[in-house]
Design an enzyme around this catalytic site. Sequence first.
Site, short mmCIF file in Angstrom:
data_model
loop_
_atom_site.label_atom_id
_atom_site.label_comp_id
_atom_site.label_asym_id
_atom_site.label_seq_id
_atom_site.Cartn_x
_atom_site.Cartn_y
_atom_site.Cartn_z
N ALA A 84 17.18 -16.93 8.16
CA ALA A 84 15.85 -17.05 8.74
C ALA A 84 15.47 -15.76 9.46
O ALA A 84 16.30 -15.12 10.10
CB ALA A 84 15.80 -18.23 9.70
N LYS B 275 20.80 -7.48 5.29
CA LYS B 275 22.02 -6.85 4.78
C LYS B 275 23.04 -7.92 4.44
O LYS B 275 23.08 -8.98 5.08
CB LYS B 275 22.60 -5.89 5.82
N HIS C 271 0.85 -1.18 0.00
CA HIS C 271 0.00 0.00 0.00
C HIS C 271 0.88 1.24 0.00
O HIS C 271 2.02 1.20 0.47
CB HIS C 271 -0.93 0.01 1.22
#
Length: 171
Positions: free
Chosen positions: A140, A160, A96
């Site tokens: 994860a 990162k 959105h």
Amino acid sequence: MLINIISHINARKNKILKNLYLGLLNIEKEILIQDLKYVGKECFFQMPICITGHNQIEIGDYVSIAAYVHIWGDGGVKIGNRVMIASHTAITSLSHNYTQEDMYRTVVSASVNIEDDVWIGAHTVILPGVSIGKGAVIGAGSIVTKNIESYSIAFGCPAKHYKYREIPTQN
């Protein structure tokens, strides 16, 4: 004696219900596969999986998608060959527009591209417009907000680059 009979009936009933449930999951998986834009050979889908925008999703060969993965594909999702996607991962090509006052009525779509030989760890979130390069590993629990280079190991919130994979040369 009566307790043994009731126990046996309950065990049979549970086995029948389990088989019915597994049968329904297999039917759901077949319908899901048929509705996708493209699915390669020998892919593994561990149901339940939730997918929207089926006709905008392409999946390569030997792809493994674990249970509880959710893919919002309306903006386009392309998954390469030999990709492993662990459980509870969310891949979305839709969002959105937070710059608008009425965010509810806005939809921003940007395709997601996951190249060959990528491993995505459990509970990862991949946001719209992201490309994950060949051979990358996503740790994860990561949130991937930007492109990830090929052979990169990346993790975190936001994900990162940590280091590059060391691939042994073949003789």
